[in-house]
Design a protein around this motif. Structure first.
Motif, PDB file in Angstrom:
ATOM      1  N   PRO A 132       0.845  -1.205   0.000  1.00 61.95           N
ATOM      2  CA  PRO A 132       0.000   0.000   0.000  1.00 61.95           C
ATOM      3  C   PRO A 132       0.873   1.246   0.000  1.00 61.95           C
ATOM      4  N   ARG A 133       0.536   2.209  -0.842  1.00 59.83           N
ATOM      5  CA  ARG A 133       1.370   3.402  -0.975  1.00 59.83           C
ATOM      6  C   ARG A 133       0.553   4.654  -0.633  1.00 59.83           C
ATOM      7  N   GLY A 134       1.131   5.521   0.180  1.00 56.04           N
ATOM      8  CA  GLY A 134       0.515   6.809   0.454  1.00 56.04           C
ATOM      9  C   GLY A 134      -0.687   6.777   1.369  1.00 56.04           C
ATOM     10  N   MET A 135      -1.021   5.615   1.907  1.00 58.48           N
ATOM     11  CA  MET A 135      -2.242   5.529   2.712  1.00 58.48           C
ATOM     12  C   MET A 135      -2.100   6.229   4.058  1.00 58.48           C
ATOM     13  N   PHE A 136      -0.980   6.030   4.744  1.00 60.34           N
ATOM     14  CA  PHE A 136      -0.755   6.739   6.004  1.00 60.34           C
ATOM     15  C   PHE A 136      -0.805   8.242   5.768  1.00 60.34           C
ATOM     16  N   GLN A 137      -0.222   8.673   4.662  1.00 61.32           N
ATOM     17  CA  GLN A 137      -0.166  10.102   4.356  1.00 61.32           C
ATOM     18  C   GLN A 137      -1.568  10.645   4.051  1.00 61.32           C
ATOM     19  N   LYS A 138      -2.352   9.899   3.304  1.00 59.68           N
ATOM     20  CA  LYS A 138      -3.722  10.343   3.011  1.00 59.68           C
ATOM     21  C   LYS A 138      -4.553  10.414   4.289  1.00 59.68           C
ATOM     22  N   ASN A 139      -4.354   9.467   5.186  1.00 60.77           N
ATOM     23  CA  ASN A 139      -5.113   9.481   6.441  1.00 60.77           C
ATOM     24  C   ASN A 139      -4.791  10.707   7.287  1.00 60.77           C
ATOM     25  N   ILE A 140      -3.523  11.100   7.318  1.00 64.71           N
ATOM     26  CA  ILE A 140      -3.144  12.308   8.059  1.00 64.71           C
ATOM     27  C   ILE A 140      -3.781  13.539   7.419  1.00 64.71           C
ATOM     28  N   ASN A 239      -7.577   1.681   4.755  1.00 64.56           N
ATOM     29  CA  ASN A 239      -7.040   0.444   5.317  1.00 64.56           C
ATOM     30  C   ASN A 239      -5.582   0.318   4.900  1.00 64.56           C
ATOM     31  N   VAL A 240      -4.681   0.359   5.852  1.00 64.52           N
ATOM     32  CA  VAL A 240      -3.255   0.396   5.531  1.00 64.52           C
ATOM     33  C   VAL A 240      -2.615  -0.990   5.506  1.00 64.52           C
ATOM     34  N   SER A 241      -3.414  -2.055   5.533  1.00 66.91           N
ATOM     35  CA  SER A 241      -2.836  -3.394   5.490  1.00 66.91           C
ATOM     36  C   SER A 241      -2.396  -3.732   4.067  1.00 66.91           C
ATOM     37  N   GLY A 246      -4.675  -2.114  -4.444  1.00 70.20           N
ATOM     38  CA  GLY A 246      -5.617  -1.877  -5.529  1.00 70.20           C
ATOM     39  C   GLY A 246      -7.024  -1.558  -5.072  1.00 70.20           C
ATOM     40  N   GLN A 247      -7.240  -1.413  -3.769  1.00 74.84           N
ATOM     41  CA  GLN A 247      -8.590  -1.220  -3.249  1.00 74.84           C
ATOM     42  C   GLN A 247      -8.819   0.143  -2.599  1.00 74.84           C
ATOM     43  N   GLN A 248      -7.810   1.025  -2.641  1.00 78.95           N
ATOM     44  CA  GLN A 248      -7.979   2.320  -1.978  1.00 78.95           C
ATOM     45  C   GLN A 248      -9.208   3.062  -2.487  1.00 78.95           C
TER      46      GLN A 248
END
Length: 303
Positions: A132-140, A239-241, A246-248
């Protein structure tokens, strides 16, 4: 001899024209020289919908091409009125080089950061698509928006990769969104484009190839969401798992809307205004050779 005479004639004519334009402002001279510049500026800034603010979320990570990508994107954003840029670095703390770059453009922005845990980063021989790419950043970024905006504001939220290519008309389409709007994205999914197939302004089906089981088979660049939905679903985070590859897009759209509610934009999803371009990774092999010779340099922290 002939060339010298022609060059001299050009100089004298050019100086004459300069004298005549001394009272013209530099910006007006530029528009006179390049009249095509006037169209995006006039059309964007005079559009009545430009009163609607866009919050643009851009995750970014340190790499050799990062400054070049952000520079190109920032210069596109000069054509877009009333846009607030949320930049989130994949770093333990914000870097000075990115902050200096952002300040140099004088665009409205906020500079955030959060580091992706090492166990979720791709290994050396692993494709970035396997993590997963960029998910932590998008959540912030979503957290910042919810803490710093009013749920009743008439504004839009858009996720924009730092190495994508954006036509200025895309942002006019974003401002038409009432709830969730969708449009085609070029050069994505092993195709020239992916797109919603629309009938009478509503999504009938999707044109796509890879990840066939996606409920909403679109790229992150292919939709925008009204701010009130970000507040309404205030508990939503990506979901950062590693199983969410492909599901973001489907995650957030399935939470906040349905296919029947999607609004087809960009001329009934027939125009492409954003491309999922990817900057070619530079192989900086000479740096290793310099180190072996006892010579070092580190310009990345200075640029």
């Amino acid at each position: 001899m002939c060339y010298l005479i022609e060059f001299g004639d050009f100089l004298s004519t050019d100086l004459k024209n300069t004298d005549n334009k001394q009272t013209i402002k530099p910006w007006e001279q530029l528009l006179e020289l390049y009249p095509g510049l006037n169209e995006p500026i006039r059309e964007s800034w005079n559009d009545p919908l430009s009163i609607r603010k866009i919050y643009m979320i851009t995750p970014t990570k340190t790499r050799a091409e990062q400054i070049a990508d952000l520079t190109r994107l920032a210069q596109t954003l000069y054509l877009v009125p009333n846009l607030f840029w949320i930049i989130i670095e994949d770093e333990i703390k914000p870097t000075q080089r990115i902050h200096r770059l952002l300040q140099s453009f004088h665009l409205p922005f906020v500079h955030l950061n959060i580091a992706t845990p090492d166990y979720l980063k791709p290994t050396q021989n692993q494709s970035t698509w396997r993590r997963p790419r960029g998910m932590f950043q998008k959540n912030i970024a979503l957290q910042w928006i919810r803490s710093n905006t009013n749920r009743n504001d008439d504004a839009l939220v858009y996720f924009a990769d730092d190495d994508n290519t954006y036509h200025w008309k895309l942002f006019q389409e974003i401002r038409k969104v009432q709830s969730v709007g969708v449009w085609p994205v070029g050069l994505v999914g092993e195709l020239l484009y992916e797109r919603p197939i629309c009938l009478n302004g509503k999504v009938h089906s999707w044109f796509h190839f890879i990840y066939r089981k996606r409920k909403f088979p679109t790229d992150m660049a292919g939709f925008a969401i009204h701010l009130n939905l970000i507040h309404k679903y205030s508990n939503y985070i990506f979901n950062v798992s590693a199983t969410s590859i492909g599901q973001q897009e489907s995650q957030i759209l399935d939470t906040m809307t349905t296919q029947d509610q999607l609004e087809c934009l960009a001329n009934n999803a027939s125009k492409i205004y954003v491309w999922h371009t990817k900057t070619q990774i530079m192989f900086i092999t000479a740096a290793h050779k310099l180190q072996k010779a006892g010579l070092t340099y580190d310009l990345i922290s200075e640029l």
